[in-house]
Design a protein around this motif. Structure first.
Motif, mmCIF file in Angstrom:
data_model
loop_
_atom_site.group_PDB
_atom_site.id
_atom_site.type_symbol
_atom_site.label_atom_id
_atom_site.label_comp_id
_atom_site.label_asym_id
_atom_site.label_seq_id
_atom_site.Cartn_x
_atom_site.Cartn_y
_atom_site.Cartn_z
ATOM 1 N N TYR A 138 0.832 -1.204 0.000
ATOM 2 C CA TYR A 138 0.000 0.000 0.000
ATOM 3 C C TYR A 138 0.868 1.257 0.000
ATOM 4 N N VAL A 139 0.514 2.178 -0.890
ATOM 5 C CA VAL A 139 1.194 3.477 -0.985
ATOM 6 C C VAL A 139 0.169 4.558 -0.705
ATOM 7 N N PRO A 140 0.405 5.407 0.310
ATOM 8 C CA PRO A 140 -0.627 6.380 0.681
ATOM 9 C C PRO A 140 -0.767 7.517 -0.310
ATOM 10 N N LEU A 141 -2.025 7.879 -0.572
ATOM 11 C CA LEU A 141 -2.373 9.156 -1.186
ATOM 12 C C LEU A 141 -2.711 10.078 -0.025
ATOM 13 N N VAL A 142 -1.916 11.116 0.166
ATOM 14 C CA VAL A 142 -1.954 11.886 1.409
ATOM 15 C C VAL A 142 -3.009 12.976 1.339
ATOM 16 N N PRO A 143 -4.012 12.938 2.266
ATOM 17 C CA PRO A 143 -5.009 14.010 2.320
ATOM 18 C C PRO A 143 -4.341 15.325 2.721
ATOM 19 N N PHE A 146 -4.487 14.336 -1.643
ATOM 20 C CA PHE A 146 -4.417 12.949 -2.110
ATOM 21 C C PHE A 146 -3.377 12.771 -3.207
ATOM 22 N N THR A 147 -2.209 13.351 -2.958
ATOM 23 C CA THR A 147 -1.060 13.147 -3.831
ATOM 24 C C THR A 147 -0.140 12.101 -3.207
ATOM 25 N N PHE A 148 0.746 11.532 -4.021
ATOM 26 C CA PHE A 148 1.675 10.531 -3.507
ATOM 27 C C PHE A 148 3.095 11.092 -3.500
ATOM 28 N N ASP A 149 3.907 10.538 -2.626
ATOM 29 C CA ASP A 149 5.323 10.881 -2.549
ATOM 30 C C ASP A 149 6.066 9.973 -3.523
ATOM 31 N N PRO A 150 6.714 10.524 -4.548
ATOM 32 C CA PRO A 150 7.387 9.679 -5.544
ATOM 33 C C PRO A 150 8.420 8.740 -4.932
ATOM 34 N N GLU A 151 9.088 9.176 -3.867
ATOM 35 C CA GLU A 151 10.094 8.321 -3.242
ATOM 36 C C GLU A 151 9.442 7.133 -2.532
ATOM 37 N N VAL A 152 8.319 7.386 -1.870
ATOM 38 C CA VAL A 152 7.580 6.292 -1.222
ATOM 39 C C VAL A 152 7.084 5.310 -2.278
ATOM 40 N N GLU A 154 8.493 4.747 -5.199
ATOM 41 C CA GLU A 154 9.618 3.957 -5.709
ATOM 42 C C GLU A 154 10.064 2.917 -4.685
ATOM 43 N N ASP A 155 9.934 3.232 -3.402
ATOM 44 C CA ASP A 155 10.241 2.219 -2.389
ATOM 45 C C ASP A 155 9.379 0.973 -2.604
ATOM 46 N N ALA A 156 8.112 1.195 -2.976
ATOM 47 C CA ALA A 156 7.227 0.062 -3.262
ATOM 48 C C ALA A 156 7.707 -0.691 -4.498
ATOM 49 N N PHE A 157 8.137 0.029 -5.522
ATOM 50 C CA PHE A 157 8.627 -0.610 -6.744
ATOM 51 C C PHE A 157 9.934 -1.374 -6.482
ATOM 52 N N ARG A 158 10.701 -0.902 -5.530
ATOM 53 C CA ARG A 158 11.960 -1.591 -5.208
ATOM 54 C C ARG A 158 11.717 -2.980 -4.620
ATOM 55 N N GLN A 159 10.485 -3.243 -4.208
ATOM 56 C CA GLN A 159 10.128 -4.572 -3.705
ATOM 57 C C GLN A 159 9.750 -5.524 -4.843
ATOM 58 N N HIS A 160 9.946 -5.077 -6.068
ATOM 59 C CA HIS A 160 9.744 -5.878 -7.281
ATOM 60 C C HIS A 160 8.328 -6.438 -7.398
ATOM 61 N N PRO A 161 7.339 -5.536 -7.405
ATOM 62 C CA PRO A 161 5.957 -5.995 -7.593
ATOM 63 C C PRO A 161 5.742 -6.463 -9.024
ATOM 64 N N LYS A 162 4.695 -7.262 -9.201
ATOM 65 C CA LYS A 162 4.320 -7.715 -10.537
ATOM 66 C C LYS A 162 3.445 -6.678 -11.229
#
Length: 387
Positions: A138-143, A146-152, A154-162
């Protein structure tokens, strides 16, 4: 004692959204919880449905969608998406976008794969991942934006999701992602070789000055995108359950097989009856947006007049209300009290957030003006719920 049931489904609850519809019915509340309209579909669809009732078809269509339906849908989406869509190679028709998302997930994900999901999210996405044996990240959209932090992200992508699930315009927060944000997601999808499964059912309900960008239309993204949508919201036919996936041929070939064993096929008479709508010109979509812009403005002004704190959706037809002042530890308890004591049905925000959020509830405004005025009149009594 019988053996235990499925471990993967033991954590499931029933749909909170559909539960709140039942609560609304129990108390005679105005149902602003489950997002369906109380007005009719376009007349052309209803007229054609009456004809189809006598003419047919009434038997199975081709599993992945009746050919004339897919041809009309491909022509409509070519105009909207700006992509070359072959009705034979690039489309599978599903029983609503709910099946489209499940089918897409099962097409790309293996048990144990990770899938990125933005939070807040439509409640089915987590269930889709679990039923596929995948693990959500889960990557938060921050109220409140409701935007996302690009670094957060990419941290999710670094976990090699499908895959990544992208709801745009977003349910429940009404966020319309900017082109720059989508390009950030696209660059990460390319860098880490990730599929993107989009839910774009509100593609035609985007309020000025915001604009909807189809993710598959971004440079290089068509090859890795499974574009899911439905006709439910665009033509006010949520009960018809007509959805679809648009994707490259090699993906659709696999999705057809998954879909075949999930539901066999969508309803043949309804595919036939909706074809006139797929042939509508741009004036219909302009009128649809004008209608929902009016409803949004009417409802938000009413909330402002009542001094009820709320979000302002950029797309879709949902608004989040801040209930922090009322003193409830449970937003579900608040929604039950709202239906029982005030007569308005809502959905607790906690059903959409991975984070610990208990101060937001979701209402929708896809209703006749008279229904919205009735709901607003009832909401005048909301402060009776203060503890």
């Amino acid at each position: 004692m019988p053996k235990p049931l499925s471990a993967r489904t033991e954590c499931f609850t029933d749909s909170v959204i559909r539960r709140m519809t039942r609560v609304s019915m129990q108390y005679g509340a105005v149902n602003l919880s489950q997002g369906f309209p109380d007005f009719d579909p376009p007349q052309a669809i209803m007229d054609r449905l009456a004809e189809v009732a006598h003419e047919g078809p009434h038997q199975y269509a081709i599993t992945w969608g009746a050919p004339n339906f897919r041809q009309a849908l491909a022509a409509k989406q070519r105009r909207c998406m700006g992509l070359d869509i072959d009705p034979e190679r690039n489309i599978v028709v599903t029983c609503g976008s709910t099946e489209a998302m499940m089918c897409a997930m099962m097409t790309v994900a293996n048990p144990g794969d990770k899938v990125v999901v933005f939070s807040p999210f439509y409640e089915n996405y987590g269930a889709d991942a679990i039923l596929s044996g995948a693990e959500p990240i889960y990557v938060p959209l921050v109220p409140p934006s409701f935007t996302f932090d690009p670094e957060v992200l990419e941290d999710a992508f670094r976990q090699h999701p499908k895959a990544l699930i992208l709801c745009n315009p977003s349910n429940p927060c009404g966020r319309v992602f900017t082109r720059a944000e989508l390009e950030t997601i696209a660059a990460l999808a390319e860098k880490y070789d990730v599929y993107v499964i989009t839910d774009e059912v509100y593609e035609h309900i985007v309020y000025a000055p915001h604009q909807h960008t189809y993710f598959a239309a971004l440079p290089g993204m068509a090859q890795r995108t499974l574009s899911c949508s439905s006709l439910s919201k665009t033509y006010s036919i949520t009960g018809w359950r007509l959805g679809y996936i648009i994707a490259p041929e090699e993906i659709i070939d696999r999705a057809k097989k998954v879909h075949d064993f999930l539901t066999v096929g969508a309803a043949a008479p309804l595919m036939e009856a909706v074809i006139p709508a797929l042939n509508f010109g741009q004036d219909y979509y302009d009128g649809l947006l004008e209608k929902y812009t009016h409803k949004r403005d009417l409802f938000l002004k009413g909330l402002d007049d009542l001094k009820i704190a709320h979000t302002t959706p950029e797309g879709a037809y949902y608004v989040l209300l801040d209930i922090g002042e009322y003193g409830y530890e449970s937003d579900l308890e608040f929604c039950e009290a709202l239906a029982r004591e005030v007569g308005v049905g809502a959905v607790p925000g906690s059903s959409f957030f991975r984070e610990d959020v208990n101060h937001l509830i979701r209402l929708h405004f896809a209703k006749n003006d008279e229904t919205l005025y009735d709901a607003l009149n009832r909401l005048e009594g909301i402060r009776r719920l203060k503890k």
